[in-house]
Enzyme design. Structure first.
Site, mmCIF file in Angstrom:
data_model
loop_
_atom_site.group_PDB
_atom_site.id
_atom_site.type_symbol
_atom_site.label_atom_id
_atom_site.label_comp_id
_atom_site.label_asym_id
_atom_site.label_seq_id
_atom_site.Cartn_x
_atom_site.Cartn_y
_atom_site.Cartn_z
ATOM 1 C CB VAL A 60 -0.968 0.024 1.200
ATOM 2 C CG1 VAL A 60 -1.937 -1.145 1.131
ATOM 3 C CG2 VAL A 60 -0.222 0.025 2.533
ATOM 4 C CB SER A 133 -7.459 1.676 16.518
ATOM 5 O OG SER A 133 -7.071 1.322 17.833
ATOM 6 C CE1 TYR A 146 -2.491 1.302 14.726
ATOM 7 C CE2 TYR A 146 -3.582 1.871 16.783
ATOM 8 C CZ TYR A 146 -3.496 1.081 15.652
ATOM 9 O OH TYR A 146 -4.404 0.074 15.443
ATOM 10 C CB ALA A 147 -3.620 7.836 18.743
ATOM 11 C CB ALA A 148 -2.078 11.122 14.780
ATOM 12 C CE LYS A 150 -5.364 2.172 12.576
ATOM 13 N NZ LYS A 150 -5.763 1.429 11.355
#
Length: 240
Positions: A60, A133, A146-148, A150
């Site tokens: 990807v 998530s 990662y949080a940003a 998602k």
């Protein structure tokens, strides 16, 4: 509940393990033709025997590879974007190349896959589901990037839902909590136990539980749902 996916061609990007693999199996059981991608190895896909499963090697992060794959398909009625990585660290310790990797796979890949899938759906409509998530809802120490990625999905799908509703193209996100996958199985038991304590249902989810919600959103049973991020987390995001 029968989802009636017999005449549907559905793309699952990131289908070789965890939630992507469970989703692929669930869609095949519902009669869909599944076009499943993997990056470096077939893994669980190799064990599936079905004349309705077609596999493709796609990275990807390679924009041309991703576009060429979706362009090659004659019909696309649904797409699931299940590719994702996390490189946990405190923000002050993050390397810039690690930030780029997480953003490229989790967010940019999802955006581009959505764009290319929409181009295949413009005449007949369709449904897109992105894998978000619970961390994108609550945040988590060591997972700021990662949080940003998602969290950004929520704004993205709302905008696309507004743009594409008139074309009968729906887009939603599923935000799982802790799921028993190869990615989480390597975590220390103390982290799992702490999550279970904070989760109202007091357990970790199975991949099949997430896949069932994804399948529902792809089907006509969810024909009036778009622009939503649905938490499938046992109540963990309630913050109590």
């Amino acid at each position: 509940m029968k989802l009636n996916l017999n005449d549907k061609h559905i793309v699952v990007i990131g289908a070789s393990g965890g939630i992507g693999l469970a989703t692929t199996k669930a869609l095949l059981e519902e009669g869909a033709t599944v076009h499943a991608t993997y990056r470096s190895g077939l893994k669980g896909l190799a064990d599936i025997e079905s004349d309705k499963l077609f596999t493709y090697q796609v990275d990807v992060r390679d924009r041309q590879s991703l576009k060429a794959f979706l362009d090659s398909l004659k019909e696309v009625h649904g797409m699931v974007y299940a590719s994702g990585i996390t490189k946990d660290n405190l923000l002050m310790r993050y390397k810039e190349e690690d930030i780029d990797d997480v953003v490229d796979v989790n967010l940019k890949g999802a955006i581009l896959a959505t764009k290319y899938a929409i181009l295949k759906m413009r005449r007949g409509g369709g449904s897109i589901v992105l894998l978000s998530s619970v961390v994108g809802i609550t945040g988590n120490i060591g997972q700021s990037i990662y949080a940003a990625t998602k969290s950004a999905m929520s704004g993205f799908i709302k905008s696309v839902a507004l743009e594409m509703g008139r074309k009968n193209i729906r887009i939603n996100a599923v935000a799982p909590g802790f799921v028993d996958t190869p990615m989480t199985q390597v975590l220390p038991d103390v982290i799992k136990e702490e999550y279970i304590k904070r989760c109202p249902l007091r357990r970790i989810a199975t991949p099949d539980e997430i896949a069932s919600v994804i399948g529902f959103l792809l089907s006509e049973k969810a024909s009036y749902i778009t622009g939503q991020t649905i938490a499938v987390d046992g109540g963990a995001s309630l913050g109590i």
